[in-house]
Enzyme design. Structure first.
Site, PDB file in Angstrom:
ATOM      1  CB  SER A 134      -8.614   6.858   4.976  1.00 33.89           C
ATOM      2  OG  SER A 134      -7.729   7.277   5.988  1.00 33.89           O
ATOM      3  CG  ASP A 184      -1.221   5.710   1.580  1.00 30.46           C
ATOM      4  OD1 ASP A 184      -0.927   6.286   2.642  1.00 30.46           O
ATOM      5  OD2 ASP A 184      -2.351   5.247   1.334  1.00 30.46           O
ATOM      6  CG  HIS A 212      -3.948   8.129   2.987  1.00 31.38           C
ATOM      7  ND1 HIS A 212      -3.973   6.753   3.022  1.00 31.38           N
ATOM      8  CD2 HIS A 212      -4.941   8.543   3.824  1.00 31.38           C
ATOM      9  CE1 HIS A 212      -4.925   6.340   3.824  1.00 31.38           C
ATOM     10  NE2 HIS A 212      -5.534   7.408   4.328  1.00 31.38           N
TER      11      HIS A 212
END
Length: 239
Positions: A134, A184, A212
């Site tokens: 991320s 996601d 995610h």
């Protein structure tokens, strides 16, 4: 049977159960030590104007695995998930870094930016495997594209900013593992597919039904993929 005899029998049974319990408690742990907790060390250091905190586990001479983190998470996330312990027991030198402003790392002073190449050099983490989920793509992508000599392998876990580095990633030749949650909603799965096309030496794994943070949704699969990849990189490490 008399009351005295019955009482004696009950005492004998209780004694036998107690001996069995003590015997089980005294048994040594299973071979391999997979259930033994790994020692995790808390570290602090200065990189330029930045004061950083990180956690370490595993042998100092093991292949370094640098664990970054996403927004709202920190180095302790990897300890809570068991990632630090699993890497350490597999023989890797695991380092989970608190990025500036997260965990126990203070926010960066005005004008200061974290250069992961400087951090790796300062800690003598030679040719690390870099795990970037991320938000940490903001820090990891400049490292893997700008200083590939410092990275032995890249684990991209739905990192941000991929499109901005497309041209550099197309030239990347290091082993790359791409991990993505099927559901996601933060960084589209299409970006993982694009990264797989850009990087020649990449493997793309989709976690079914995961979101995610696929490593938190399905930690067992994540650990299997990560450790398997790190072992493949370590096998090619110069002795």
């Amino acid at each position: 049977m008399t009351r005295r005899t019955a009482h004696a029998d009950l005492l004998a049974i209780a004694g036998t159960l107690l001996l069995c319990a003590v015997g089980r408690a005294a048994e040594p742990p299973a071979a391999g030590g997979d259930s033994a907790p790994a020692a995790v060390r808390s570290q602090e250091g200065q990189i330029g104007k930045l004061k950083l905190h990180w956690l370490e586990a595993g042998p100092a001479d093991g292949l370094p695995v640098l664990l970054l983190h996403g927004a709202r998470l920190q180095s302790e996330t990897w300890q809570e998930l068991g990632t630090l312990g699993q890497l350490a027991r597999a023989g890797f030198h695991a380092v989970a870094l608190d990025l500036p402003g997260y965990g126990k790392s203070p926010a960066a002073p005005a004008g200061a930016n974290l250069d992961l190449a400087e951090f790796l050099a300062a800690q003598k983490l030679d040719r690390a495997v870099v795990v970037s989920p991320s938000m940490s793509g903001h820090f990891a992508l400049p490292l893997v594209t700008g200083h590939p000599e410092r990275v032995a392998g890249f684990v991209a876990v739905a990192p941000v900013e991929l499109p901005a580095y497309e041209s550099q990633l197309r030239k990347l030749e290091m082993p790359t593992l791409i991990l993505w949650g099927q559901n996601d909603q933060v960084v589209p799965l299409a970006q993982g597919q694009a990264l797989h096309e850009w990087v020649k030496r990449s493997r793309f794994v989709i976690f079914p039904k995961a979101g995610h943070p696929c490593y938190r949704d399905q930690p067992d699969q994540f650990h299997r993929e990560l450790i398997g990849f790190a072992r493949s990189v370590a096998a090619k490490r110069p002795k």
